[in-house]
Design a protein around this motif. Structure first.
Motif, PDB file in Angstrom:
ATOM      1  N   GLN A  41     -37.075 -15.535  17.403  1.00 54.31           N
ATOM      2  CA  GLN A  41     -36.653 -16.731  16.762  1.00 54.31           C
ATOM      3  C   GLN A  41     -36.954 -15.523  14.632  1.00 54.31           C
ATOM      4  OE1 GLN A  41     -35.540 -19.532  17.031  1.00 54.31           O
ATOM      5  NE2 GLN A  41     -36.248 -19.475  19.546  1.00 54.31           N
ATOM      6  N   SER A  42     -38.093 -14.504  15.733  1.00 52.21           N
ATOM      7  CA  SER A  42     -38.434 -14.242  14.019  1.00 52.21           C
ATOM      8  C   SER A  42     -36.437 -13.083  13.976  1.00 52.21           C
ATOM      9  CB  SER A  42     -39.424 -13.195  13.754  1.00 52.21           C
ATOM     10  OG  SER A  42     -40.629 -13.965  13.688  1.00 52.21           O
ATOM     11  N   PHE A  43     -36.516 -12.187  14.734  1.00 45.04           N
ATOM     12  CA  PHE A  43     -35.020 -11.790  15.105  1.00 45.04           C
ATOM     13  C   PHE A  43     -33.711 -12.478  14.852  1.00 45.04           C
ATOM     14  CE2 PHE A  43     -32.757  -9.090  18.900  1.00 45.04           C
ATOM     15  CZ  PHE A  43     -32.502  -7.706  17.771  1.00 45.04           C
ATOM     16  N   VAL A  44     -34.023 -13.489  15.147  1.00 44.29           N
ATOM     17  CA  VAL A  44     -32.333 -14.471  14.651  1.00 44.29           C
ATOM     18  C   VAL A  44     -32.192 -14.460  13.421  1.00 44.29           C
ATOM     19  CG1 VAL A  44     -31.456 -16.203  15.475  1.00 44.29           C
ATOM     20  CG2 VAL A  44     -32.729 -15.510  16.827  1.00 44.29           C
ATOM     21  N   MET A  45     -33.631 -15.420  12.905  1.00 43.80           N
ATOM     22  CA  MET A  45     -33.751 -15.094  11.294  1.00 43.80           C
ATOM     23  C   MET A  45     -33.191 -13.980  10.783  1.00 43.80           C
ATOM     24  SD  MET A  45     -36.638 -17.842  11.658  1.00 43.80           S
ATOM     25  CE  MET A  45     -36.892 -17.771   9.311  1.00 43.80           C
ATOM     26  N   GLN A  46     -33.325 -12.874  11.000  1.00 47.01           N
ATOM     27  CA  GLN A  46     -34.036 -11.779  10.340  1.00 47.01           C
ATOM     28  C   GLN A  46     -32.350 -10.672  10.389  1.00 47.01           C
ATOM     29  OE1 GLN A  46     -34.940  -8.147  12.805  1.00 47.01           O
ATOM     30  NE2 GLN A  46     -34.463  -6.892  11.064  1.00 47.01           N
ATOM     31  N   TRP A  47     -31.083 -11.369  11.208  1.00 47.57           N
ATOM     32  CA  TRP A  47     -29.897 -11.106  11.387  1.00 47.57           C
ATOM     33  C   TRP A  47     -29.324 -11.953  10.453  1.00 47.57           C
ATOM     34  CZ3 TRP A  47     -28.776  -6.095  11.028  1.00 47.57           C
ATOM     35  CH2 TRP A  47     -29.610  -5.629  11.639  1.00 47.57           C
ATOM     36  N   ALA A  48     -29.829 -13.460  10.667  1.00 50.83           N
ATOM     37  CA  ALA A  48     -29.364 -14.528  10.412  1.00 50.83           C
ATOM     38  C   ALA A  48     -27.768 -14.549   8.587  1.00 50.83           C
ATOM     39  CB  ALA A  48     -29.727 -16.078  10.127  1.00 50.83           C
ATOM     40  N   SER A  49     -28.766 -13.432   8.030  1.00 48.22           N
ATOM     41  CA  SER A  49     -28.167 -13.641   6.663  1.00 48.22           C
ATOM     42  C   SER A  49     -26.562 -12.872   6.540  1.00 48.22           C
ATOM     43  CB  SER A  49     -28.736 -12.673   5.883  1.00 48.22           C
ATOM     44  OG  SER A  49     -29.956 -13.163   5.688  1.00 48.22           O
ATOM     45  N   TRP A  50     -26.467 -12.416   8.086  1.00 45.21           N
ATOM     46  CA  TRP A  50     -25.428 -11.200   8.116  1.00 45.21           C
ATOM     47  C   TRP A  50     -23.715 -12.030   8.913  1.00 45.21           C
ATOM     48  CZ3 TRP A  50     -29.796  -9.041   6.875  1.00 45.21           C
ATOM     49  CH2 TRP A  50     -29.910  -8.553   6.335  1.00 45.21           C
ATOM     50  N   GLN A  92     -20.923 -12.226   9.042  1.00 48.26           N
ATOM     51  CA  GLN A  92     -20.174 -11.678   9.894  1.00 48.26           C
ATOM     52  C   GLN A  92     -19.587 -10.428  11.090  1.00 48.26           C
ATOM     53  OE1 GLN A  92     -21.607 -10.809   7.239  1.00 48.26           O
ATOM     54  NE2 GLN A  92     -22.291  -8.999   6.036  1.00 48.26           N
ATOM     55  N   MET A  93     -21.427 -10.466  11.534  1.00 51.82           N
ATOM     56  CA  MET A  93     -21.397  -9.538  12.021  1.00 51.82           C
ATOM     57  C   MET A  93     -21.021 -10.219  13.795  1.00 51.82           C
ATOM     58  SD  MET A  93     -24.978  -7.606  13.824  1.00 51.82           S
ATOM     59  CE  MET A  93     -25.406  -6.952  11.772  1.00 51.82           C
ATOM     60  N   PRO A  94     -20.107  -9.077  14.247  1.00 51.53           N
ATOM     61  CA  PRO A  94     -19.842  -9.992  15.597  1.00 51.53           C
ATOM     62  C   PRO A  94     -20.768 -10.575  16.331  1.00 51.53           C
ATOM     63  CG  PRO A  94     -18.555  -7.951  15.027  1.00 51.53           C
ATOM     64  CD  PRO A  94     -20.177  -7.816  14.293  1.00 51.53           C
ATOM     65  N   ALA A  95     -22.275  -9.380  16.311  1.00 51.72           N
ATOM     66  CA  ALA A  95     -23.190 -10.277  17.382  1.00 51.72           C
ATOM     67  C   ALA A  95     -23.454 -11.580  16.483  1.00 51.72           C
ATOM     68  CB  ALA A  95     -23.946  -9.248  17.196  1.00 51.72           C
ATOM     69  N   VAL A  96     -23.961 -11.654  15.609  1.00 50.84           N
ATOM     70  CA  VAL A  96     -24.452 -12.955  15.142  1.00 50.84           C
ATOM     71  C   VAL A  96     -23.380 -14.120  14.900  1.00 50.84           C
ATOM     72  CG1 VAL A  96     -25.333 -13.335  13.151  1.00 50.84           C
ATOM     73  CG2 VAL A  96     -25.736 -11.770  13.449  1.00 50.84           C
TER      74      VAL A  96
END
Length: 290
Positions: A239-248, A250-254
């Protein structure tokens, strides 16, 4: 001492008129390690503990390092803490006839002191899948379990070959593997993680880094446009990992929700559970590919 070259060198010494076999192998520092029927083995790295269990040698282990936690049965053994904090005296006090260590996880000065005291020390530093298998074979020779573990090691290697055959020809998927969030850390092309990603038809976006591990920037990750984000940890870590990258977004993985967390230790410990990790990595990459 007379030596016969087999998978390992079998050396014969004569004690009280009787020939006693000693087995010699080279460790990952190209030092020759010889043992005669090792019965008191200290294992001072988690990946080595798992390998010893895999090749059937745990009955000879008298203690492990503080981080070894698999298989669960190791929790009944004495734990000696962080190998970096162990002096030669405390290791010698256990009266081992073989010590297994990780080169990156112990002082080589301590290793030198143990060898000077006459204790065989096997230094391990596997970085590729084949090197893990080689470690398995050499340790099985030292532990006297070579014959009964050989087919198991062969099968372990064959599973990787099967994954490569299944996924290797498919479209390449850029993958970012995160070791740590603050500072942001990843693994380079010299680590087995890169090899696992590659055999699944992926590409570690930092495969060009020369070091095993390196600090990178968020901007550097975004620039390389990963289609899969991977890390290791618990459900809470996920959950922390998902939240960490949620701010981007535009990244294909997100954008495509291809953010995955693998169970702790199975991918970054270069031991037998690496095949379990590889199967999960391949499944996640395939999901992103679809």
């Amino acid at each position: 001492m007379k030596c016969i070259r087999l998978l390992a060198a079998v050396c014969l010494t004569w004690l009280s008129g009787q020939a006693v076999a000693a087995v010699c192998v080279q460790d990952d520092t190209n030092q020759t390690v010889c043992v005669q029927q090792a019965q008191r083995v200290l294992v001072l790295a988690p990946h080595l503990t798992e390998i010893v269990d895999f090749v059937g040698g745990m009955s000879k282990v008298i203690a492990v390092d503080g981080s070894s936690n698999f298989p669960e049965s190791v929790n009944t053994l004495p734990k000696l803490g962080n190998p970096w904090m162990l002096g030669a005296e405390s290791i010698l006090a256990r009266k081992p006839d073989l010590v297994l260590v990780w080169q990156s996880g112990i002082s080589m000065e301590v290793v030198a002191q143990l060898r000077k005291a006459g204790v065989p020390v096997f230094v391990s530093e596997p970085k590729k899948i084949e090197q893990v298998a080689s470690t398995m074979r050499r340790l099985s020779a030292l532990l006297g379990t070579e014959q009964r573990s050989a087919s198991r090691i062969d099968d372990w290697l064959q599973q990787f070959k099967s994954l490569r055959a299944e996924y290797g020809g498919r479209s390449i998927v850029p993958v970012f593997y995160q070791v740590w969030s603050q500072p942001l850390m990843t693994l380079g092309g010299q680590h087995a993680v890169s090899e696992v990603i590659e055999l699944c038809g992926g590409r570690n976006i930092f495969v060009d880094l020369p070091n095993l591990a390196a600090q990178v920037s968020v901007e550097g990750v975004l620039k390389r446009k990963p289609e899969v984000l991977l890390a290791s940890g618990s459900e809470r870590d996920h959950q922390s990992f998902v939240m960490q990258w949620a701010s981007w977004p535009q990244m294909p993985a997100v954008k495509r929700n291809q953010v995955y967390t693998l169970p702790n230790d199975i991918l970054v410990r270069n031991g037998p559970r690496l095949i379990q990790a590889a199967k999960l990595v391949c499944a996640h990459i395939e999901q992103a590919r679809r």
